[in-house]
Design a protein around this motif. Structure first.
Motif, PDB file in Angstrom:
ATOM      1  N   MET A  86     -20.511  14.265 -50.135  1.00  0.00           N
ATOM      2  CA  MET A  86     -21.564  14.798 -51.000  1.00  0.00           C
ATOM      3  C   MET A  86     -21.658  16.302 -50.867  1.00  0.00           C
ATOM      4  N   LEU A  87     -21.627  16.810 -49.651  1.00  0.00           N
ATOM      5  CA  LEU A  87     -21.770  18.250 -49.426  1.00  0.00           C
ATOM      6  C   LEU A  87     -20.595  19.024 -50.029  1.00  0.00           C
ATOM      7  N   LYS A  88     -19.411  18.468 -49.934  1.00  0.00           N
ATOM      8  CA  LYS A  88     -18.245  19.133 -50.515  1.00  0.00           C
ATOM      9  C   LYS A  88     -18.323  19.149 -52.038  1.00  0.00           C
ATOM     10  N   GLN A  89     -18.749  18.033 -52.614  1.00  0.00           N
ATOM     11  CA  GLN A  89     -18.909  17.993 -54.071  1.00  0.00           C
ATOM     12  C   GLN A  89     -19.995  18.960 -54.528  1.00  0.00           C
ATOM     13  N   LEU A  90     -21.075  19.030 -53.769  1.00  0.00           N
ATOM     14  CA  LEU A  90     -22.173  19.925 -54.124  1.00  0.00           C
ATOM     15  C   LEU A  90     -21.722  21.381 -54.072  1.00  0.00           C
ATOM     16  N   TYR A 123     -24.196  30.903 -50.941  1.00  0.00           N
ATOM     17  CA  TYR A 123     -24.506  31.249 -52.328  1.00  0.00           C
ATOM     18  C   TYR A 123     -25.808  32.038 -52.486  1.00  0.00           C
ATOM     19  N   GLY A 124     -26.357  32.514 -51.375  1.00  0.00           N
ATOM     20  CA  GLY A 124     -27.547  33.348 -51.453  1.00  0.00           C
ATOM     21  C   GLY A 124     -28.775  32.621 -51.959  1.00  0.00           C
ATOM     22  N   MET A 125     -28.954  31.372 -51.532  1.00  0.00           N
ATOM     23  CA  MET A 125     -30.111  30.582 -51.951  1.00  0.00           C
ATOM     24  C   MET A 125     -31.286  30.821 -51.008  1.00  0.00           C
ATOM     25  N   LYS A 126     -32.286  29.957 -51.096  1.00  0.00           N
ATOM     26  CA  LYS A 126     -33.535  30.157 -50.371  1.00  0.00           C
ATOM     27  C   LYS A 126     -33.714  29.219 -49.184  1.00  0.00           C
ATOM     28  N   GLY A 127     -32.645  28.567 -48.742  1.00  0.00           N
ATOM     29  CA  GLY A 127     -32.736  27.704 -47.581  1.00  0.00           C
ATOM     30  C   GLY A 127     -32.973  26.248 -47.942  1.00  0.00           C
ATOM     31  N   GLU A 128     -33.356  25.464 -46.955  1.00  0.00           N
ATOM     32  CA  GLU A 128     -33.627  24.043 -47.143  1.00  0.00           C
ATOM     33  C   GLU A 128     -34.851  23.679 -46.324  1.00  0.00           C
ATOM     34  N   VAL A 130     -30.216   8.127 -38.023  1.00  0.00           N
ATOM     35  CA  VAL A 130     -30.943   8.842 -39.075  1.00  0.00           C
ATOM     36  C   VAL A 130     -31.056  10.316 -38.724  1.00  0.00           C
ATOM     37  N   ASN A 131     -31.405  10.601 -37.487  1.00  0.00           N
ATOM     38  CA  ASN A 131     -31.555  11.999 -37.085  1.00  0.00           C
ATOM     39  C   ASN A 131     -30.222  12.743 -37.058  1.00  0.00           C
ATOM     40  N   ALA A 132     -29.158  12.047 -36.692  1.00  0.00           N
ATOM     41  CA  ALA A 132     -27.835  12.683 -36.710  1.00  0.00           C
ATOM     42  C   ALA A 132     -27.418  13.026 -38.128  1.00  0.00           C
ATOM     43  N   ARG A 133     -27.608  12.081 -39.066  1.00  0.00           N
ATOM     44  CA  ARG A 133     -27.263  12.359 -40.465  1.00  0.00           C
ATOM     45  C   ARG A 133     -28.227  13.394 -41.060  1.00  0.00           C
ATOM     46  N   GLY A 134     -29.486  13.373 -40.634  1.00  0.00           N
ATOM     47  CA  GLY A 134     -30.423  14.381 -41.100  1.00  0.00           C
ATOM     48  C   GLY A 134     -30.001  15.780 -40.682  1.00  0.00           C
ATOM     49  N   LYS A 135     -29.514  15.903 -39.453  1.00  0.00           N
ATOM     50  CA  LYS A 135     -29.022  17.210 -38.989  1.00  0.00           C
ATOM     51  C   LYS A 135     -27.761  17.616 -39.738  1.00  0.00           C
ATOM     52  N   GLN A 136     -26.881  16.653 -39.984  1.00  0.00           N
ATOM     53  CA  GLN A 136     -25.669  16.942 -40.756  1.00  0.00           C
ATOM     54  C   GLN A 136     -26.038  17.436 -42.145  1.00  0.00           C
ATOM     55  N   LEU A 137     -27.011  16.784 -42.777  1.00  0.00           N
ATOM     56  CA  LEU A 137     -27.446  17.197 -44.111  1.00  0.00           C
ATOM     57  C   LEU A 137     -28.101  18.568 -44.065  1.00  0.00           C
ATOM     58  N   ASP A 164     -27.779  20.998 -41.817  1.00  0.00           N
ATOM     59  CA  ASP A 164     -26.783  22.035 -41.512  1.00  0.00           C
ATOM     60  C   ASP A 164     -25.920  22.334 -42.727  1.00  0.00           C
ATOM     61  N   GLY A 165     -25.506  21.270 -43.431  1.00  0.00           N
ATOM     62  CA  GLY A 165     -24.665  21.480 -44.606  1.00  0.00           C
ATOM     63  C   GLY A 165     -25.388  22.224 -45.711  1.00  0.00           C
ATOM     64  N   LEU A 166     -26.661  21.899 -45.937  1.00  0.00           N
ATOM     65  CA  LEU A 166     -27.431  22.593 -46.970  1.00  0.00           C
ATOM     66  C   LEU A 166     -27.674  24.054 -46.592  1.00  0.00           C
ATOM     67  N   LEU A 167     -27.902  24.302 -45.317  1.00  0.00           N
ATOM     68  CA  LEU A 167     -28.090  25.689 -44.878  1.00  0.00           C
ATOM     69  C   LEU A 167     -26.814  26.508 -45.074  1.00  0.00           C
ATOM     70  N   GLN A 168     -25.675  25.881 -44.817  1.00  0.00           N
ATOM     71  CA  GLN A 168     -24.404  26.581 -45.040  1.00  0.00           C
ATOM     72  C   GLN A 168     -24.209  26.917 -46.511  1.00  0.00           C
TER      73      GLN A 168
END
Length: 396
Positions: free
Chosen positions: A383-387, A321-326, A303-310, A312-316
């Motif tokens: 999911m991250l690539k589609q997003l 795209y100049g968003m406000k973080g995660e 869970v923690n590994a996938r949480g970090k993957q998620l 990190d991907g959202l932060l990227q």
């Protein structure tokens, strides 16, 4: 309304649903009536701990359904006892009452706190809750919630729930008076936009509760059962609550909830609390299967590994795209868009072909992610690539 072979007009209209009827699911995937597949990052709003139709739950249901379904809550049954033992052994609590939904568990927590106030605090009954909180859809739990606009839908509200500001200890202390019996909060405000409490704030609440002889209630309906990377979210804050509620993930898709309390808080007398299906062996057998899967060696590390993957991907994506973080904890996270494109992204993700993607926007300016706790690294990456493609198309 009709689509395909389905006529949905017999259903009460309570929400706007897309013209999709889901007919099967497996793991992180759903399939609709037309055969289209969807990668599911909602999972019943953080309910399907192990994904759709996991073998552990199928086996538990099959075995228990052939053994004992419902002897009445007036009697003990084996799965009820065994799940209660697991939950108390893994937490700081001593007693469990099983229910069917988060709202029912929270209603029970409120009743228990008020009864404790009658016994120990001269009838004190007020429970401090928080703006933007969500505790359920009964009249009492709606009154306890801080969801904007809820104070007038079914007025008058149930009294006794003054609202403070999350992560502002002074706002809580300002509300304490001689009628206050408890403080109740979600460690992460899920419906409010995935807003975590800080460790300093949670520890401050414990100190404040001790100072004024108040109960501290954690609503872990959405955060419990491994969702935040520990079995229960409160364990990451270095505190000992007095009462905790669980639902959603504890049943992995089956209707199961729990109210847990320390022994000296358990002041219910016979007849004060009950329910036709409380401790139902069919549901508690599922709860055992979920508990054993989540506490198996290596599961929470995943869970923690996938949480970090998620994360990190959202932060990227946010940086790109100049968003406000995660923000968030474990596999309960949100991408702060900085614009109100959330609903448009959700719709476009769902409608894309040949396969859809199921996302959630609890607020127009953010997306919430609640995948199965055993989601694969490959599905997370997909999911991250589609997003990325969706954001580039919709938010530019």
């Amino acid at each position: 309304m009709e689509f395909g072979q389905f006529n949905v007009n017999a259903l009460m209209e309570i929400t706007q649903r897309p013209e999709i009827v889901f007919v099967r699911g497996q793991g992180s995937w759903l399939e609709d009536h037309a055969g289209k597949r969807y990668l599911d990052f909602i999972q019943g709003w953080a309910v399907n701990t192990l994904g759709h139709c996991p073998p552990e739950i199928i086996a538990a249901l099959d075995k228990q359904a052939r053994t004992l379904i419902n002897p009445s809550p007036a009697f003990y049954n084996q799965p009820m006892v065994e799940l209660a033992e697991r939950l108390t052994s893994a937490s700081c609590f001593d007693r469990v009452f099983f229910a069917n939904s988060g709202a029912e568990a929270n209603e029970g927590a409120i009743k228990l706190a008020r009864k404790w106030g009658q016994v120990n605090k001269n009838g004190a009954f007020k429970i401090i809750t928080f703006d933007h909180s969500f505790h359920g859809r009964t009249l009492t739990t709606m009154s306890a919630s801080g969801k904007p606009g809820w104070s007038t839908i079914f007025a008058p509200q149930v009294e006794g729930f003054p609202k403070a500001d999350l992560n502002d200890i002074a706002s809580v202390e300002a509300l304490v008076d001689d009628q206050t019996v408890a403080i109740m909060l979600e460690p992460v405000q899920g419906e409010g936009g995935v807003i975590p409490a800080t460790q300093e704030f949670m520890q401050g609440l414990r100190q404040l509760a001790d100072k004024h002889k108040l109960l501290l209630i954690v609503d872990e309906v959405q955060t419990g059962m491994g969702r935040t990377g520990s079995l229960f979210a409160y364990q990451q804050f270095g505190i000992t609550p007095d009462i905790m509620t669980l639902a959603k993930g504890i049943g992995g898709g089956a209707p199961l909830a729990a109210l847990l309390a320390r022994q000296d808080v358990c002041v219910f007398k016979h007849g004060d609390q009950g329910g036709t299906y409380n401790g139902n062996p069919l549901m508690t057998a599922v709860g055992i299967a979920v508990f054993d899967a989540v506490t198996a060696p290596g599961f929470l590390e995943g869970v923690n590994a996938r949480g970090k993957q998620l994360s990190d991907g959202l932060l990227q994506l946010s940086e790109k795209y100049g968003m406000k973080g995660e923000r968030g904890m474990g596999l309960l996270r949100a991408l702060k868009l900085g614009t109100d494109h959330g609903p448009a992204i959700v719709e476009a993700a769902r409608d894309q072909n040949p396969e859809g993607l199921l996302l959630n926007a609890p607020r127009p300016n953010l997306l919430r992610f609640m995948p199965a706790l055993n989601v694969s690294a490959e599905d997370m990456d997909s999911m991250l690539k589609q997003l990325d493609v969706l954001v580039e198309r919709i938010c530019k």
